[in-house]
Scaffold this motif. Structure first.
Motif, mmCIF file in Angstrom:
data_model
loop_
_atom_site.group_PDB
_atom_site.id
_atom_site.type_symbol
_atom_site.label_atom_id
_atom_site.label_comp_id
_atom_site.label_asym_id
_atom_site.label_seq_id
_atom_site.Cartn_x
_atom_site.Cartn_y
_atom_site.Cartn_z
ATOM 1 N N UNK A 92 -19.208 29.466 69.354
ATOM 2 C CA UNK A 92 -19.999 28.909 68.255
ATOM 3 C C UNK A 92 -20.757 27.646 68.678
ATOM 4 N N UNK A 93 -21.363 27.709 69.874
ATOM 5 C CA UNK A 93 -22.206 26.617 70.359
ATOM 6 C C UNK A 93 -23.518 27.213 70.865
ATOM 7 N N UNK A 94 -24.515 26.356 71.051
ATOM 8 C CA UNK A 94 -25.798 26.811 71.581
ATOM 9 C C UNK A 94 -25.767 26.755 73.110
ATOM 10 N N UNK A 95 -26.692 27.459 73.716
ATOM 11 C CA UNK A 95 -26.752 27.455 75.185
ATOM 12 C C UNK A 95 -27.098 26.067 75.714
ATOM 13 N N UNK A 96 -27.919 25.317 74.971
ATOM 14 C CA UNK A 96 -28.259 23.954 75.407
ATOM 15 C C UNK A 96 -27.034 23.053 75.358
ATOM 16 N N UNK A 97 -26.188 23.240 74.335
ATOM 17 C CA UNK A 97 -24.946 22.472 74.255
ATOM 18 C C UNK A 97 -24.020 22.843 75.412
ATOM 19 N N UNK A 117 -14.084 21.414 74.931
ATOM 20 C CA UNK A 117 -14.145 21.423 73.470
ATOM 21 C C UNK A 117 -12.835 20.892 72.916
ATOM 22 N N UNK A 118 -12.955 19.989 71.944
ATOM 23 C CA UNK A 118 -11.774 19.323 71.391
ATOM 24 C C UNK A 118 -11.383 19.927 70.038
#
Length: 650
Positions: A92-97, A117-118
């Protein structure tokens, strides 16, 4: 002789050799210190963070506990991701992230794990756990986060988040490291040292690539983490949540204390927010949203908002004037000679003046107090009288920090002669006509809800108070409570002077300035109303204030309520206070009609009409008016003063 010398020399060399051998044996076999130092490149020191102490209410109900979560670490050198887009969709993150996180990880070390990821919940981790098998280089580590099952008291509790760079640099004793979590604001910050516990340390063997190879020396040098102490508060969660429901669609504060102990029972700042919002990996996003909220939910109004006390301050005027000898219970004043208007007919004695909140009465009381010293020079008399007034009023905890166990208490303002000397550019250039608005709690007075609930508790105790505080104990009730929260503070007012004031407060609720529905049967509420006008928005947006205690004899609860923009003090604020007192004393709500009215009321001002913060300024001779009109007020909607009008006196 030569033969003897030979053996002596041989003996010396042998002794020196044995000494060296013994020292080498000690260093290499017996002493592990140098072994540890020599092994620093192959031994990894792993710090174990202890579980943070939990927070309970007075009835052993959990307010804050720790929920197990997972932190996901990545070792860039080992990463194998066949489909980056699918991986990002799963996480659930973007490729840029993803690129940004991986870039930071590679910069830190290609061969050592770093945070990816925390705070993944158990549900989130369960969702990705099987799929992670297909993605090499990712390792989950169990951690914990704060959870708030009651969904209340966010402002008083504070929150836990990553330590700031400034906090790291300002440490007196080096303890925290970059990335550590600490308490911010509220009780989480105030009791950080007790809640955080004691860290443990493990020594792990690793190879040159940073890969763990097991415990060093079977854990002989490891130390276990010790969990933080549990904080037991005086809060009654059931009543707290009920008070929250009463303050929906309202701006203001509700504080309740147990008069005999000073323990805070209820602490509501409205509007508020669910504390769980600031206890997840979405902290930054949620915090930014709260910052932008025009109603300022992050402000802890009970201790950070300052208001003019309005007519509630008349109680202090009545008490100190009696102690001075310038007022008696049977003293009667009419309306004549007073520039202040009033809704009652006048001709009251002290009990009637408190019951009906008569402005002219307390105008005359304050005037008599200031001129009681017998000085004929009106300028000098005002200065001498005001100095005595300040000295007696400050014993109620006004004009200074009370010392509540929160890091954000504001001082407020109780004017002194020096304050007016500066304001009027010189001594003896002001007199009673310049300061008489103080008589009804207006002018330059600034008081927080905390100070007023303390005033209610002081009157309930007939002359003394214990500094209001949240803590009831550490691990056990009564254990670890700072000594200052057992100390009685005396006001210097004789017991007998409280009796007519309390009679007037009871009459104010039973058949005075309080709405009849708030006179709930069986709680014997005593109180005083206050209403602060706001000319900017007209009468519709007046501020409603009430302080009181119940029952009348042997009081169990003292309450202070501020409802901004709610009008008459005897309606909105008094109704909330009465319902809170009833719920605490009876453990149920019988005043159903009043309960429905309060919950249905909406006093939130339109966003377009929210006050614009202004910088406070000392009053000047050419701007201070003889009637109590626009003066600085610290409102709960902003941490800075804004201009409002005077109280109407009831």
């Amino acid at each position: 002789m030569l033969e003897n010398r030979k053996w002596v020399i041989i003996g010396v060399f042998c002794l020196v050799g044995l000494t060296y051998l013994a020292r080498l044996f000690y260093l290499q076999v017996l002493d592990d210190t140098y072994s540890l130092g020599a092994s620093k490149n192959s031994i990894k020191r792993v710090v174990e963070i202890p579980y943070r102490g939990q927070i309970y209410d007075r009835n052993n109900q959990l307010i804050v506990y720790n929920t197990p979560v997972y932190d996901l670490y990545v070792t860039p050198k080992q990463v194998r991701i066949p489909d980056t887009v699918a991986f990002c969709r799963m996480m659930n993150i973007t490729t840029s992230e993803f690129d940004s996180i991986m870039g930071l990880a590679k910069n830190y070390s290609p061969v050592k794990p770093s945070l990816f990821m925390r705070q993944l919940s158990k549900e989130d981790f369960a969702r990705i756990q099987d799929a992670l098998v297909d993605y090499r280089g990712f390792e989950p580590v169990i951690s914990s986060m704060r959870t708030y099952p009651a969904h209340t008291m966010a402002n008083a509790l504070g929150y836990v988040s990553e330590i700031s760079k400034k906090q790291l640099e300002e440490q007196d004793i080096l303890y925290y490291r970059q990335g550590d979590y600490v308490g911010h604001n509220g009780l989480e910050e105030q009791y950080e040292e007790q809640l955080r516990g004691k860290r443990g340390v493990k020594f792990m063997m690793q190879n040159v690539r940073g890969v763990n190879k097991g415990s060093w020396k079977n854990g002989a040098f490891d130390t276990l983490a010790i969990a933080g102490q549990n904080l037991i508060t005086g809060i009654d969660v059931e009543v707290q949540k009920y008070a929250d429901s009463l303050m929906q669609n309202k701006v203001g504060a509700v504080l309740a204390v147990e008069p005999a102990t000073g323990e805070i029972l209820v602490s509501v700042s409205a509007p508020t927010y669910d504390p769980n919002l600031l206890s997840s990996r979405f902290f930054s996003k949620n915090y930014r949203a709260l910052i932008k909220n025009p109603y300022k939910p992050l402000i802890n109004r009970p201790v950070m908002a300052s208001y003019r006390p309005g007519s509630t301050f008349k109680l202090i005027q009545a008490l100190i004037a009696q102690q001075q000898g310038s007022l008696y219970p049977n003293t009667v004043y009419g309306h004549s000679g007073s520039p202040m208007r009033c809704h009652c007919r006048g001709g009251n004695n002290l009990r009637g003046a408190v019951q009906n909140s008569c402005n002219p009465y307390f105008y005359h009381v304050f005037r008599k107090f200031l001129y009681f010293n017998g000085e004929h020079n009106t300028f000098k008399a005002s200065a001498i009288g005001l100095k005595e007034w300040h000295s007696m009023a400050e014993k109620f905890g006004i004009g200074a920090r009370l010392g509540i166990d929160l890091p954000s208490e504001l001082k407020g303002n109780l004017p002194t002669p020096e304050y007016y000397d500066k304001a009027y550019r010189g001594a003896l250039r002001w007199k009673f006509s310049n300061v008489y608005s103080l008589s009804i709690g207006e002018g330059e007075l600034l008081i927080s809800p905390l100070k007023l609930v303390n005033l209610a508790a002081t009157i309930a105790n007939r002359g003394w108070y214990i500094t209001p505080h949240y803590i009831k104990g550490l691990n056990k009730p009564g254990v670890g409570v700072p000594a200052e929260y057992f100390e009685r503070h005396e006001t210097g007012i004789d017991y007998k002077h409280f009796l007519p004031v309390i009679d007037g407060m009871r009459a104010a609720v039973s058949h005075g300035t309080v709405t009849p529905l708030a006179n709930i049967e069986g709680i014997d509420l005593c109180g005083k109303t206050g209403t602060s006008q706001n000319n900017k928005y007209g009468h519709k947006f007046d501020h409603s204030i009430f302080i009181g205690f119940a029952p009348m004899n042997n009081p169990k609860i003292a309450v202070a309520v501020f409802v901004e923009n709610a009008g008459w003090g005897g309606k909105a604020a008094a109704s909330v206070a009465a319902l809170v007192a009833e719920r605490y004393l009876k453990r149920k709500t019988e005043a159903k009609k009043l309960d429905e009215q309060v919950k249905a009321a909406n006093y939130l001002p339109p966003v377009s009409r929210m006050p614009v913060p202004k910088k406070p300024a000392a009053p000047r001779k050419d701007t201070v008016r003889k009637t109590p009109e626009a003066k600085p007020l610290m409102t709960a909607t902003s941490p800075k003063p804004v201009a409002v009008a005077a109280a109407s006196g009831h």
